[in-house]
Design a protein around this motif. Structure first.
Motif, PDB file in Angstrom:
ATOM      1  N   ASN A  84      24.787 -30.951  16.149  1.00  0.00           N
ATOM      2  CA  ASN A  84      26.110 -31.579  16.170  1.00  0.00           C
ATOM      3  C   ASN A  84      26.840 -31.454  14.836  1.00  0.00           C
ATOM      4  O   ASN A  84      27.966 -31.936  14.709  1.00  0.00           O
ATOM      5  N   GLN A  85      26.191 -30.829  13.859  1.00  0.00           N
ATOM      6  CA  GLN A  85      26.776 -30.608  12.531  1.00  0.00           C
ATOM      7  C   GLN A  85      27.399 -31.901  12.003  1.00  0.00           C
ATOM      8  O   GLN A  85      28.543 -31.946  11.556  1.00  0.00           O
ATOM      9  N   ALA A  86      26.585 -32.946  12.073  1.00  0.00           N
ATOM     10  CA  ALA A  86      27.007 -34.285  11.671  1.00  0.00           C
ATOM     11  C   ALA A  86      25.918 -34.919  10.811  1.00  0.00           C
ATOM     12  O   ALA A  86      24.754 -34.508  10.843  1.00  0.00           O
ATOM     13  N   ARG A 143      31.294 -31.314   2.446  1.00  0.00           N
ATOM     14  CA  ARG A 143      30.027 -30.734   2.875  1.00  0.00           C
ATOM     15  C   ARG A 143      30.011 -30.525   4.384  1.00  0.00           C
ATOM     16  O   ARG A 143      29.584 -29.471   4.880  1.00  0.00           O
ATOM     17  N   MET A 144      30.482 -31.499   5.134  1.00  0.00           N
ATOM     18  CA  MET A 144      30.497 -31.377   6.584  1.00  0.00           C
ATOM     19  C   MET A 144      31.409 -30.236   7.023  1.00  0.00           C
ATOM     20  O   MET A 144      31.050 -29.432   7.894  1.00  0.00           O
ATOM     21  N   GLN A 145      32.572 -30.121   6.413  1.00  0.00           N
ATOM     22  CA  GLN A 145      33.489 -29.047   6.762  1.00  0.00           C
ATOM     23  C   GLN A 145      32.933 -27.684   6.395  1.00  0.00           C
ATOM     24  O   GLN A 145      33.121 -26.698   7.127  1.00  0.00           O
ATOM     25  N   VAL A 187      29.743 -26.793   6.347  1.00  0.00           N
ATOM     26  CA  VAL A 187      28.746 -26.441   7.358  1.00  0.00           C
ATOM     27  C   VAL A 187      29.421 -25.979   8.638  1.00  0.00           C
ATOM     28  O   VAL A 187      29.032 -24.964   9.244  1.00  0.00           O
ATOM     29  N   ARG A 188      30.450 -26.680   9.060  1.00  0.00           N
ATOM     30  CA  ARG A 188      31.116 -26.360  10.315  1.00  0.00           C
ATOM     31  C   ARG A 188      31.923 -25.070  10.229  1.00  0.00           C
ATOM     32  O   ARG A 188      32.106 -24.377  11.244  1.00  0.00           O
ATOM     33  N   GLN A 189      32.383 -24.722   9.045  1.00  0.00           N
ATOM     34  CA  GLN A 189      33.140 -23.487   8.879  1.00  0.00           C
ATOM     35  C   GLN A 189      32.245 -22.264   8.761  1.00  0.00           C
ATOM     36  O   GLN A 189      32.527 -21.209   9.339  1.00  0.00           O
ATOM     37  N   GLN A 190      31.136 -22.396   8.021  1.00  0.00           N
ATOM     38  CA  GLN A 190      30.279 -21.230   7.821  1.00  0.00           C
ATOM     39  C   GLN A 190      29.477 -20.881   9.069  1.00  0.00           C
ATOM     40  O   GLN A 190      29.110 -19.718   9.275  1.00  0.00           O
ATOM     41  N   LEU A 191      29.221 -21.879   9.929  1.00  0.00           N
ATOM     42  CA  LEU A 191      28.528 -21.638  11.194  1.00  0.00           C
ATOM     43  C   LEU A 191      29.248 -22.455  12.268  1.00  0.00           C
ATOM     44  O   LEU A 191      28.855 -23.572  12.579  1.00  0.00           O
ATOM     45  N   PRO A 192      30.331 -21.918  12.833  1.00  0.00           N
ATOM     46  CA  PRO A 192      31.193 -22.716  13.720  1.00  0.00           C
ATOM     47  C   PRO A 192      30.625 -22.898  15.125  1.00  0.00           C
ATOM     48  O   PRO A 192      31.276 -22.610  16.140  1.00  0.00           O
ATOM     49  N   ALA A 193      29.393 -23.399  15.182  1.00  0.00           N
ATOM     50  CA  ALA A 193      28.701 -23.520  16.471  1.00  0.00           C
ATOM     51  C   ALA A 193      29.424 -24.464  17.428  1.00  0.00           C
ATOM     52  O   ALA A 193      29.410 -24.246  18.651  1.00  0.00           O
ATOM     53  N   LEU A 194      30.054 -25.519  16.901  1.00  0.00           N
ATOM     54  CA  LEU A 194      30.712 -26.475  17.780  1.00  0.00           C
ATOM     55  C   LEU A 194      31.869 -25.823  18.526  1.00  0.00           C
ATOM     56  O   LEU A 194      32.180 -26.213  19.672  1.00  0.00           O
TER      57      LEU A 194
END
Length: 271
Positions: free
Chosen positions: A204-206, A255-257, A259-266
């Motif tokens: 959940n990249q949270a 940090r959360m952004q 992670v979500r940008q480098q691996l946009p799994a969501l």
């Protein structure tokens, strides 16, 4: 935003548990925490499961809820009362409920535990549904840090951790921080606790904050502890293995952004 998981080894006596909870909240506040989260059944781990019925409260009324509201207000904290027993539909059951209090002492969110634990390996036997009525509704709520940032909490409790679909629903509703107050058994915790928590963070990249009961209790039960703060990449940021204590760390929107940008799994979800 600094946040803290408060690990406890709750006993049978309500007042002594509340006193320890207050001490831990004060310690976390002195370290700069703005949000503190207590474990499942922080208020008491009874001699028998049915003891929950004796000290359950109606929603909005009762000494445990009054205590939590007062502590949040006096310490100027966001406080998540890990779980306490609230009145259910019949007198033989309770709801296992997590309540969120604002720094003004207002209860701003309520989550009734959805998944009820059952385990029997021939030596240990647990059947939560004997005393607890299941909830039905996933819950998210927003809290505001002192710097003005808004963080969305996704609420869950203990055995919920084994059901990733709940966390996907919380994530879809924008949860940045997943809370998992727990009283994992030593047996199941040793086998699965950290790997499940890290999986929920990664998929959940949270952030995940999981305060546990951690030690041998008056009633003879042994809980796993290992309260954790995990970042959206699945890295353990802070941990306490056993005994009462404060697990402190900071949330970072950057940090959360990252992670979500480098691996946009969501954004790659199909189902």
């Amino acid at each position: 935003m600094k946040i803290a998981a408060l690990q406890m080894v709750s006993g049978i006596q309500l007042q002594s548990n509340l006193a320890q909870a207050r001490q831990l909240m004060e310690q976390a506040a002195s370290l700069g925490a703005e949000l503190v989260v207590l474990p499942e059944y922080f208020c008491a781990m009874g001699a028998r499961d049915t003891d929950k019925i004796a000290y359950c409260e109606a929603f909005g009324v009762g000494p445990i809820q009054d205590f939590m509201a007062r502590a949040a207000r006096e310490l100027r904290l966001w406080v998540v009362a890990g779980t306490l027993p609230l009145q259910a539909d019949d007198a033989q059951h309770v709801l296992n409920t997590s309540l969120v209090y604002s720094p003004q002492g207002d209860c701003v969110a309520r989550y009734d535990k959805i998944h009820l634990f059952r385990f029997d390996n021939g030596r240990e036997h647990y059947a939560e549904s004997d005393v607890v009525q299941a909830g039905a509704q996933p819950v998210v709520c927003d809290i505001k840090a002192r710097n003005g940032e808004v963080w969305r909490l996704g609420l869950s409790v203990c055995y919920d951790l084994r059901f990733p679909e709940l966390y996907r629903m919380l994530s879809a509703q924008g949860a940045d921080l997943l809370l998992v107050p727990s009283a994992f058994t030593h047996t199941t915790g040793q086998a699965h606790w950290e790997i499940l928590l890290r999986a929920r963070a990664i998929e959940n990249q949270a952030y995940v904050l999981a305060p546990g009961q951690g030690g041998v209790h008056e009633n003879g039960r042994r809980t796993w502890g290992h309260s954790l703060l995990i970042d959206p990449w699945g890295e353990v940021m802070a941990l306490q293995a056993s005994g009462a204590g404060v697990v402190l760390g900071s949330l970072s929107r950057e940090r959360m952004q990252q992670v979500r940008q480098q691996l946009p799994a969501l954004t790659h979800r199909v189902l």
